[in-house]
Scaffold this active site. Sequence first.
Site: not given
Length: 727
Positions: A617, A604
Amino acid sequence: MQSVNASNPAVDPRSFKHVSYLWDDAVAAALPASTDYDREVALLLYRSNLLGADLRLTNYGGGNTSCKAMAPDPLTGRPTEVMWIKGSGGDIGTLKRSGLAALYVDRLLSLKNVYRGLEHEDEMVELFNHSIYDLASKAPSIDTPLHGFLPFAHIDHLHPDAAIAIAAAKDGKRITQELFNGQIGWVDWRRPGFELGLELAQCLADNPGIRGIMLGSHGLFTWGNTAYESYVNTLEVVETCAEYIQNHMGKNRPVFGGVWRNVELPDIRLRQAAAIMPILRGLCSSESVHRSGPMIGHFTDDERVLEFINSKDLDRLAPMGTSCPDHFLRTKISPLVLRNIPSDFDVEHAENREIVESLAPQFDKYRADYQSYYEAHKHPNSPAMRDANPVVILWPQIGMFTFAKDKQTARVAAEFYTNAINVMKGAEAISEYTSLPRQEAFDIEYWLLEEAKLQRMPKPKALSGKIALVTGSAGGIGKAIARKFADEGACVIINDFDTDRLAGADEAFKATYGRDTHAIANLDVTKKDSIEAAFDVAAVAFGGVDIVVNCAGISISKPLEDHTEADWDALYDILVKGQFMVTQAGVNTMRKQNLGGDVLNIVSKNALVSGPNNAGYGSAKAAQLHLSRLNAAELGKDHIRVNVVNPDAVISDSKIWAGAWAEGRAKAYGVTVAELPAYYAKRTLLNEVILPDDIANACFAFVGGLLAKSTGNVLNVDGGVAMAFVR
């Protein structure tokens, strides 16, 4: 066209025990046709599809069917006799009109006037084109004169196991004569072609009134006045052959000489197959000649296979090879029987080196024997020797493994060798099995016409021969990656822990790609047993794995004070631990294969960019990114590449954007959930919305061949986020 005596115009389907009677008068009557000859062609296709639906009658791609009817000459308008026949490379079970060749019968017959004899028969194939009636025809096959020189309206040429068993028996000619009271003729083995067509015509001339012809070691010709009569005649002849064999089975001696080894339990067979297939695949994919990539595997422990590989006659019959040309063209002249590897050998936990040391010499010997076979039988103009590795591998007590360029070819090879087993079993029951002489077999395998057909095959796709396991591939980014890889020729393992979503993806892939492109596995990336089971699925279904994509994910967006320990554990278990364990299992398979491989990690933008409400996250994504670097540094020696794709804001079809995550990100950026896609697009340098297909394309860029010497890289697919630039 010559008439034949009609046989049983009304047939009781229950009279057939060894073949399937599938004819439906209502369906046949409703077939669309605008002319009489169109109706005959429609009935030919209907009959062909019914015959091809029963593997006891013919193999996939094997056999041929035809019809003759009067049709208008496109130049003169006068009626002329035309033959429609399955074209080159087709399959009667799936045959459509576009797969037929249509030829003028009178022109085809006139080719006899220019035939220069057996030494020159291959040159006749090009001359078939001078007989083409329909310019949209499929290329005529080598079987064209076999049908054209017989004067019947409808003809079936099939490879039924029961008929070939008689044709390949030592006393096959005598048995045929006695069994059918002279109603079935006999032609000794002859390679398909112009000469065999002439011999079939001569057999009919010498035996007027016969209902068919048996081809020594090869197959069966039958015919009729109508499509239905030909269909029923074929079924009746094959049924008679099968009944005869059944009545003799085990009467004079035990089947295949009796049992030599006991069959292992199904769960043991499957476990051992999963453990050894990557090793076999690696060995089958080595020493390659004229090959674009690794082989794809298929495993079967069909009861017919188990009966043969565990019999006393295995060592006598297996080296003899098959008899029917269609069989050994797809299976090679003989299989490799694994020696000195007992069924309880701990393949799963033994050292790879120990296993390979037991197997590699057997592959070396097989290749050397094949080289000797080639050198002993080649002609001055023979094509160069092809791949010397085995196609069929038999492991007593466990099952049969087949390896080929793709899954369909490997599966079909297994079906053909099962047919060959049936033939050997039947021939041994009624007489003694005989195979083709090695020179005849070589002349078929390295036939210049077959070589020309191989040269016309389409170029393999970029991922042909590759196997990919993409975690979380029942939806979102993972599904897009799996679909892209399948489009490019790969076999894929579709998996998810959501069973409903997985079932939907399975149906979607079946509808798009058919039965040979994917397998499914329930996979929870936080559980080691589940991961190992998924890689076992990959091994048994296709032979191993070449590409592992860690895509399964979870997203939790909360302020630091609201983040729970359970949130933290879920993020790190799925994203970090999951990536670690899946990579570990994938690398274990890749090392067994010794073919290198690719690990792609879908990480990501958040691995590089700090943002609010993202401690768990974002830090887990950073761990994924660095774990990728560490793996790349360690696995280079195995020629396993590890690379990263960094997406951002891929909202379409993604579960992680449902509910709390989307709400959390919207709250962090001060927008509504509905405004998120536009918000993310506007903050990028390219002002683009990122879609799952964009990530799939990036993954393909890494594994498609152009970046084969790149590892440890990060490719951002985020529309351009300057803060996420790696350098």
